[in-house]
Design an enzyme around this catalytic site. Structure first.
Site, PDB file in Angstrom:
ATOM      1  N   HIS A 213      -6.732   3.806  36.514  1.00 22.53           N
ATOM      2  CA  HIS A 213      -7.291   4.942  37.260  1.00 22.53           C
ATOM      3  C   HIS A 213      -8.669   5.323  36.720  1.00 22.53           C
ATOM      4  O   HIS A 213      -9.606   5.578  37.480  1.00 22.53           O
ATOM      5  CB  HIS A 213      -6.377   6.163  37.150  1.00 22.53           C
ATOM      6  CG  HIS A 213      -5.013   5.995  37.730  1.00 22.53           C
ATOM      7  ND1 HIS A 213      -3.895   5.863  36.952  1.00 22.53           N
ATOM      8  CD2 HIS A 213      -4.596   5.925  39.017  1.00 22.53           C
ATOM      9  CE1 HIS A 213      -2.831   5.738  37.723  1.00 22.53           C
ATOM     10  NE2 HIS A 213      -3.222   5.766  38.983  1.00 22.53           N
TER      11      HIS A 213
ATOM     12  N   LYS B  27      -4.938  -3.828  42.243  1.00 21.74           N
ATOM     13  CA  LYS B  27      -3.536  -4.014  41.861  1.00 21.74           C
ATOM     14  C   LYS B  27      -2.619  -3.804  43.053  1.00 21.74           C
ATOM     15  O   LYS B  27      -1.652  -4.538  43.242  1.00 21.74           O
ATOM     16  CB  LYS B  27      -3.181  -3.071  40.709  1.00 21.74           C
ATOM     17  CG  LYS B  27      -1.925  -3.467  39.936  1.00 21.74           C
ATOM     18  CD  LYS B  27      -0.643  -2.957  40.531  1.00 21.74           C
ATOM     19  CE  LYS B  27      -0.486  -1.466  40.353  1.00 21.74           C
ATOM     20  NZ  LYS B  27       0.828  -1.000  40.878  1.00 21.74           N
TER      21      LYS B  27
END
Length: 283
Positions: A33, A145
């Site tokens: 993140h 991802k």
């Protein structure tokens, strides 16, 4: 860093910001993140993030109630990373009373995760459309991802003109190759060791491709066989698909996205690589 909860507060704060990169999250943040935040800072004057565990993308029996949460830690990490604005809504702020709209994104949302988790991408597309409509960023930053999610969100943004650019950033990985994921917190010691089979399988697929193998089914089998050899891994799917449409490939291939969903212990883990493109995390 300004932390707000309501749509009105977001709009008021947004009005004072210039070119804005936006990172939507479900919290329990990791370096994957934060790499999106760093990329947003490099590309825009200001950065906004959201933390919202979106109930509409979880199916019956999935881990909505137990999904890991640590908002205080998340906010500290975002402030340290230089985020200017964080939206921390409650479900009623995102889906007010009487809310009745949902967003369907077509065929790219119906395969792979969409087939395994019916309605998942309807929830993802709907919540991201809401977030973009309120935050009004110039850039949306997402991670590779969740490959299919990035394809879905690029289609959503293009079709509805919700944001100028969707930036897909490389998958963040642990030193042993495991893709960073909030659900890695569910792994016990043995399952954590076994979970590296996903990246090892993708690495084997890349090695075969780089050595000249181009038959789709052969590449798919190379990847699947590595996963199948791990007794703690249960395969949901192994895919070799077109990277734009996610249609499964047959025969000789040039561009290909290799992806998989594998249950290791409690969590169901995702990983992927684009065989035709560099992937520094996999070597």
């Amino acid at each position: 860093m300004k932390v707000v909860t309501t749509r009105a507060e977001v709009r008021e704060e947004r009005a004072a910001l210039g070119r804005l990169g936006f990172v939507p999250t479900m919290g329990y943040l990791h370096d994957g993140h934060l790499s999106l935040v760093r990329e947003a800072r490099a590309r825009s004057e200001h950065v906004a993030a959201s933390i919202f565990v979106n109930p509409t993308q979880f199916g019956p029996g999935e881990d909505l109630a137990s999904y890991p949460r640590d908002p205080e830690r998340d906010l500290a990490l975002l402030e340290e990373a230089g985020v200017d604005l964080v939206w921390l809504p409650q479900p009623g702020d995102v889906y007010p009373s009487g809310f009745a709209t949902s967003v369907e994104v077509g065929d790219v949302a119906d395969v792979l995760e969409g087939a395994s988790r019916p309605g998942h991408f309807r929830g993802v597309a709907t919540v991201v459309a809401i977030l973009l409509g309120v935050v009004r960023p110039d850039l949306l930053l997402v991670g590779q991802k969740d490959l299919q999610q990035s394809v879905v969100l690029r289609r959503l943004a293009a079709d509805l003109s919700l944001v100028d650019e969707v930036v897909v950033c490389p998958t963040g990985r642990e030193p042993d190759g495991l893709a960073l994921s909030s659900r890695n917190a569910y792994l016990d010691e043995e399952d954590r060791r076994a979970a590296t089979v996903l990246s090892r399988a993708l690495r084997a697929g890349r090695a075969a491709y780089d050595a000249g193998e181009r038959d789709a089914e052969t590449l798919r089998r190379v990847i699947r066989d590595v996963v199948a050899a791990e007794p703690r891994a249960e395969i949901d799917y192994v895919s070799l698909a077109d990277p734009e449409t996610l249609v499964e490939l047959q025969g000789p291939v040039d561009r290909a996205a290799a992806s998989m969903a594998v249950r290791v212990g409690r969590p169901r883990l995702l990983d992927n690589t684009l065989l035709h493109a560099p992937d520094p995390g996999l070597g």
